[in-house]
Scaffold this motif. Structure first.
Motif, PDB file in Angstrom:
ATOM      1  N   ALA A  40       0.727  -0.912  -0.210  1.00 42.67           N
ATOM      2  CA  ALA A  40      -0.227  -0.106   0.134  1.00 42.67           C
ATOM      3  C   ALA A  40       1.054   1.395  -0.211  1.00 42.67           C
ATOM      4  N   MET A  44       1.638   3.340  -2.956  1.00 43.37           N
ATOM      5  CA  MET A  44       0.474   4.958  -3.385  1.00 43.37           C
ATOM      6  C   MET A  44       0.528   6.544  -4.353  1.00 43.37           C
ATOM      7  N   SER A  90      -3.956   5.399   1.613  1.00 47.58           N
ATOM      8  CA  SER A  90      -2.188   4.213   1.071  1.00 47.58           C
ATOM      9  C   SER A  90      -1.857   4.207   2.275  1.00 47.58           C
ATOM     10  N   LYS A  93      -2.566   2.804   5.197  1.00 45.99           N
ATOM     11  CA  LYS A  93      -2.802   1.813   5.293  1.00 45.99           C
ATOM     12  C   LYS A  93      -1.199   0.422   5.324  1.00 45.99           C
ATOM     13  N   TYR A 110     -11.452   4.243   1.580  1.00 47.63           N
ATOM     14  CA  TYR A 110     -11.445   3.938   0.147  1.00 47.63           C
ATOM     15  C   TYR A 110     -12.782   4.278  -0.939  1.00 47.63           C
TER      16      TYR A 110
END
Length: 136
Positions: A40, A44, A90, A93, A110
């Motif tokens: 992630a 990104m 992102s 995460k 998201y």
């Protein structure tokens, strides 16, 4: 006309810089993460690169008159907010994955980012249709 050209260049340059910053943040974070990485966080940079830089390049090349649309600023703000939300989601995460944690709230980043992008694109489509009807 000169102001519109400057706005185009500024938008594209900003998204390029944001993509580079995302790559640098990933590399710096990787130095301090003891060899642990996250997909992630690694990827990104694609949100500002594809969703921002390439998207606006396509718009300005194929639909350059969009800056003259009445609701352009609203589209611009909503769409850019969606890209920012996806990029930050992102990042969060990635940080949580590297830390070995998880959160049930990550899906909201998201979902909300996707809703903002979809709303911006729908708004742009409505503006284009209205503009086409006015020009007929």
């Amino acid at each position: 006309m000169k102001n519109q050209s400057r706005h185009r260049r500024k938008t594209i340059l900003t998204y390029f810089v944001l993509s580079v910053i995302a790559i640098v943040v990933n590399k710096v974070y990787a130095i301090f993460s003891h060899g642990v990485s996250s997909a992630a966080m690694t990827w990104m940079f694609l949100y500002p690169l594809i969703g921002g830089l390439f998207f606006y390049l396509l718009i300005y090349v194929f639909a350059g008159k969009i800056l003259k649309f009445t609701g352009y600023r609203l589209f611009f703000n909503i769409y850019n907010s969606g890209i920012a939300i996806l990029t930050f989601g992102s990042f969060v995460k990635g940080v949580l994955e590297i830390a070995g944690a998880d959160s049930p709230y990550l899906v909201y980043y998201y979902a909300v980012g996707g809703i903002f992008i979809a709303a911006g694109l729908i708004l742009m489509s409505i503006m284009a249709v209205k503009q086409k009807r006015v020009n007929m």
